[in-house]
Design a protein around this motif. Structure first.
Motif, PDB file in Angstrom:
ATOM      1  N   ARG A   1      -6.518  22.328   7.221  1.00  0.00           N
ATOM      2  CA  ARG A   1      -6.654  21.618   5.947  1.00  0.00           C
ATOM      3  C   ARG A   1      -5.391  20.820   5.637  1.00  0.00           C
ATOM      4  NH1 ARG A   1      -7.991  24.637   0.198  1.00  0.00           N
ATOM      5  NH2 ARG A   1      -7.920  22.785  -1.148  1.00  0.00           N
ATOM      6  N   ASN A   2      -4.227  21.391   5.932  1.00  0.00           N
ATOM      7  CA  ASN A   2      -2.974  20.671   5.744  1.00  0.00           C
ATOM      8  C   ASN A   2      -2.944  19.396   6.578  1.00  0.00           C
ATOM      9  OD1 ASN A   2      -0.271  22.055   4.322  1.00  0.00           O
ATOM     10  ND2 ASN A   2      -1.943  23.487   4.681  1.00  0.00           N
ATOM     11  N   PHE A   3      -3.343  19.528   7.831  1.00  0.00           N
ATOM     12  CA  PHE A   3      -3.346  18.352   8.693  1.00  0.00           C
ATOM     13  C   PHE A   3      -4.376  17.329   8.236  1.00  0.00           C
ATOM     14  CE2 PHE A   3      -0.573  20.662  11.428  1.00  0.00           C
ATOM     15  CZ  PHE A   3       0.043  19.707  12.225  1.00  0.00           C
ATOM     16  N   ALA A   4      -5.521  17.796   7.743  1.00  0.00           N
ATOM     17  CA  ALA A   4      -6.563  16.874   7.279  1.00  0.00           C
ATOM     18  C   ALA A   4      -6.074  16.020   6.126  1.00  0.00           C
ATOM     19  CB  ALA A   4      -7.807  17.660   6.876  1.00  0.00           C
ATOM     20  N   VAL A   5      -5.345  16.631   5.190  1.00  0.00           N
ATOM     21  CA  VAL A   5      -4.884  15.903   4.000  1.00  0.00           C
ATOM     22  C   VAL A   5      -3.573  15.161   4.268  1.00  0.00           C
ATOM     23  CG1 VAL A   5      -4.107  16.140   1.609  1.00  0.00           C
ATOM     24  CG2 VAL A   5      -6.045  17.487   2.432  1.00  0.00           C
ATOM     25  N   ASN A   6      -2.626  15.819   4.918  1.00  0.00           N
ATOM     26  CA  ASN A   6      -1.275  15.278   5.030  1.00  0.00           C
ATOM     27  C   ASN A   6      -1.056  14.339   6.208  1.00  0.00           C
ATOM     28  OD1 ASN A   6      -0.514  16.748   2.761  1.00  0.00           O
ATOM     29  ND2 ASN A   6       0.169  18.512   3.965  1.00  0.00           N
ATOM     30  N   ALA A   7      -1.905  14.402   7.220  1.00  0.00           N
ATOM     31  CA  ALA A   7      -1.704  13.560   8.401  1.00  0.00           C
ATOM     32  C   ALA A   7      -2.943  12.731   8.739  1.00  0.00           C
ATOM     33  CB  ALA A   7      -1.304  14.425   9.605  1.00  0.00           C
ATOM     34  N   ILE A   8      -4.091  13.393   8.908  1.00  0.00           N
ATOM     35  CA  ILE A   8      -5.298  12.657   9.289  1.00  0.00           C
ATOM     36  C   ILE A   8      -5.732  11.728   8.163  1.00  0.00           C
ATOM     37  CG2 ILE A   8      -7.698  12.860  10.029  1.00  0.00           C
ATOM     38  CD1 ILE A   8      -6.952  15.603  11.222  1.00  0.00           C
ATOM     39  N   GLY A   9      -5.640  12.190   6.922  1.00  0.00           N
ATOM     40  CA  GLY A   9      -6.013  11.347   5.787  1.00  0.00           C
ATOM     41  C   GLY A   9      -5.222  10.055   5.739  1.00  0.00           C
TER      42      GLY A   9
ATOM     43  N   VAL B   1       0.869  -1.179   0.000  1.00  0.00           N
ATOM     44  CA  VAL B   1       0.000   0.000   0.000  1.00  0.00           C
ATOM     45  C   VAL B   1       0.904   1.227   0.000  1.00  0.00           C
ATOM     46  CG1 VAL B   1      -1.791   1.311   1.201  1.00  0.00           C
ATOM     47  CG2 VAL B   1      -1.797  -1.201   1.317  1.00  0.00           C
ATOM     48  N   ILE B   2       0.680   2.124  -0.960  1.00  0.00           N
ATOM     49  CA  ILE B   2       1.430   3.380  -0.995  1.00  0.00           C
ATOM     50  C   ILE B   2       0.434   4.534  -0.979  1.00  0.00           C
ATOM     51  CG2 ILE B   2       3.101   4.817  -2.215  1.00  0.00           C
ATOM     52  CD1 ILE B   2       4.248   2.345  -3.500  1.00  0.00           C
ATOM     53  N   VAL B   3       0.582   5.411  -0.011  1.00  0.00           N
ATOM     54  CA  VAL B   3      -0.255   6.599   0.099  1.00  0.00           C
ATOM     55  C   VAL B   3       0.499   7.747  -0.559  1.00  0.00           C
ATOM     56  CG1 VAL B   3      -1.534   8.109   1.654  1.00  0.00           C
ATOM     57  CG2 VAL B   3      -1.179   5.712   2.267  1.00  0.00           C
ATOM     58  N   ALA B   4       0.033   8.160  -1.734  1.00  0.00           N
ATOM     59  CA  ALA B   4       0.732   9.183  -2.531  1.00  0.00           C
ATOM     60  C   ALA B   4      -0.080  10.467  -2.611  1.00  0.00           C
ATOM     61  CB  ALA B   4       1.019   8.636  -3.922  1.00  0.00           C
ATOM     62  N   THR B   5      -0.797  10.782  -1.562  1.00  0.00           N
ATOM     63  CA  THR B   5      -1.579  12.016  -1.510  1.00  0.00           C
ATOM     64  C   THR B   5      -0.798  13.097  -0.784  1.00  0.00           C
ATOM     65  OG1 THR B   5      -2.632  11.245   0.536  1.00  0.00           O
ATOM     66  CG2 THR B   5      -3.771  10.775  -1.532  1.00  0.00           C
ATOM     67  N   GLY B   6      -1.191  14.345  -0.977  1.00  0.00           N
ATOM     68  CA  GLY B   6      -0.530  15.425  -0.263  1.00  0.00           C
ATOM     69  C   GLY B   6      -1.051  16.783  -0.682  1.00  0.00           C
ATOM     70  N   LEU B   7      -0.902  17.738   0.211  1.00  0.00           N
ATOM     71  CA  LEU B   7      -1.320  19.123  -0.031  1.00  0.00           C
ATOM     72  C   LEU B   7      -0.191  20.053   0.366  1.00  0.00           C
ATOM     73  CD1 LEU B   7      -3.582  21.275  -0.620  1.00  0.00           C
ATOM     74  CD2 LEU B   7      -4.130  21.133   1.824  1.00  0.00           C
ATOM     75  N   LEU B   8       0.197  20.927  -0.553  1.00  0.00           N
ATOM     76  CA  LEU B   8       1.223  21.933  -0.280  1.00  0.00           C
ATOM     77  C   LEU B   8       0.700  23.338  -0.523  1.00  0.00           C
ATOM     78  CD1 LEU B   8       4.105  22.856   0.344  1.00  0.00           C
ATOM     79  CD2 LEU B   8       4.724  22.306  -2.033  1.00  0.00           C
ATOM     80  N   HIS B   9      -0.128  23.493  -1.552  1.00  0.00           N
ATOM     81  CA  HIS B   9      -0.653  24.817  -1.887  1.00  0.00           C
ATOM     82  C   HIS B   9      -2.020  24.662  -2.528  1.00  0.00           C
ATOM     83  CE1 HIS B   9       0.138  24.147  -6.203  1.00  0.00           C
ATOM     84  NE2 HIS B   9       1.227  23.523  -5.793  1.00  0.00           N
ATOM     85  N   ALA B  10      -2.744  25.749  -2.581  1.00  0.00           N
ATOM     86  CA  ALA B  10      -4.035  25.806  -3.261  1.00  0.00           C
ATOM     87  C   ALA B  10      -4.136  27.179  -3.901  1.00  0.00           C
ATOM     88  CB  ALA B  10      -5.177  25.564  -2.281  1.00  0.00           C
ATOM     89  N   GLU B  11      -5.192  27.384  -4.675  1.00  0.00           N
ATOM     90  CA  GLU B  11      -5.314  28.651  -5.391  1.00  0.00           C
ATOM     91  C   GLU B  11      -5.207  29.856  -4.459  1.00  0.00           C
ATOM     92  OE1 GLU B  11      -8.783  28.830  -7.763  1.00  0.00           O
ATOM     93  OE2 GLU B  11      -8.212  27.169  -9.083  1.00  0.00           O
ATOM     94  N   GLU B  12      -5.822  29.738  -3.300  1.00  0.00           N
ATOM     95  CA  GLU B  12      -5.876  30.883  -2.392  1.00  0.00           C
ATOM     96  C   GLU B  12      -4.806  30.844  -1.312  1.00  0.00           C
ATOM     97  OE1 GLU B  12      -8.505  27.721  -0.521  1.00  0.00           O
ATOM     98  OE2 GLU B  12      -7.799  28.331  -2.505  1.00  0.00           O
ATOM     99  N   HIS B  13      -3.986  29.793  -1.307  1.00  0.00           N
ATOM    100  CA  HIS B  13      -2.997  29.649  -0.236  1.00  0.00           C
ATOM    101  C   HIS B  13      -1.681  29.119  -0.789  1.00  0.00           C
ATOM    102  CE1 HIS B  13      -5.340  30.558   3.350  1.00  0.00           C
ATOM    103  NE2 HIS B  13      -6.345  29.862   2.849  1.00  0.00           N
TER     104      HIS B  13
END
Length: 235
Positions: free
Chosen positions: A99-107, A71-83
């Motif tokens: 939001r960073n924690f929701a995607v990068n850690a909790i997810g 299993v490889i988790v290849a998701t992540g968030l670094l930037h968005a249009e407004e951030h």
């Protein structure tokens, strides 16, 4: 790297995730390659911030003929249009940090909750999550990027915790966090200025690097963080 069975890529619509899935398919070592992504329709849709969709994806794998060994988790968030990543303290925004924690850690934690129990209790298994060198506390010499750094540091701690728990189920299990380097994807695109061409890796090459590293690691190295070249990153 593994004994047949199936392989699972979470985030298979992204640059690195798609390249990983393609490389595994070409290798032919696994009987089935499960590709999940937020951009995919059901039944291969997954949103790591939505526990119900994570549970549904795990159920699809559980009901299949081949148990997963990778299993490889290849998701992540670094930037968005407004951030963008914070450059100074005044840039800190609680909603963006959450939001960073929701995607990068909790997810990824939700992925572990539902997918780790699907891995066999015997034989080599691998659960890997894409992290980042900037998540290393000991390696932080420039500051900034508070939300991203902190969420990836949390991910690295989770990898350690998951490794301890999984070792109790299966002493041959490997749980690690991986730093892919600077890869030419949408995630890194706004920050490629000044990056030497030789330091910018194409997704297929990045995938090959990561799979090569996973192939060399042993259960004795579980719970640790490794870069694309196999070097260990301090927490």
């Amino acid at each position: 790297m593994t004994d047949r069975g199936s392989a699972i890529i979470i985030g298979a619509s992204g640059g690195i995730g798609a390249a990983l899935a393609d490389a595994l398919h070409a290798d032919g070592r696994h009987d089935v390659i499960h590709r999940f992504a937020r951009a995919f329709p059901a039944p291969h849709h997954i949103d790591v911030t939505d526990e119900a969709s994570v549970a549904a994806a795990a159920a699809l794998v559980r009901d299949g003929d081949q148990p997963p060994r990778l299993v490889i988790v290849a998701t992540g968030l670094l930037h968005a249009e407004e951030h963008q990543p914070e450059r100074k303290l005044a840039d800190i925004d609680p909603d963006w940090m959450a939001r960073n924690f929701a995607v990068n850690a909790i997810g990824p934690a939700l992925i572990a909750k539902y997918f780790l129990p699907l891995l066999p209790r015997r034989g080599r298994t691998v659960f890997a999550m894409l992290s980042a060198r900037v998540g290393s506390i000991g390696d932080n010499r420039s500051g900034g990027w508070y939300s991203y750094r902190a969420s990836k540091a949390a991910l690295n701690q989770l990898a350690r915790g998951f490794a301890i728990a999984e070792a109790r189920r299966n002493p041959d299990a490997l749980v690690v966090a991986l730093h892919p380097g600077t890869v030419d994807t949408g995630l890194s695109a706004p920050f490629q200025r000044g990056v030497p061409a030789e330091s910018l890796t194409a997704p297929p090459a990045a995938a090959a690097n990561l799979l090569r590293v996973l192939g060399t690691l042993t259960p004795a190295q579980t719970g640790r963080i490794f870069a694309w070249d196999g070097s260990e990153i301090i927490p």
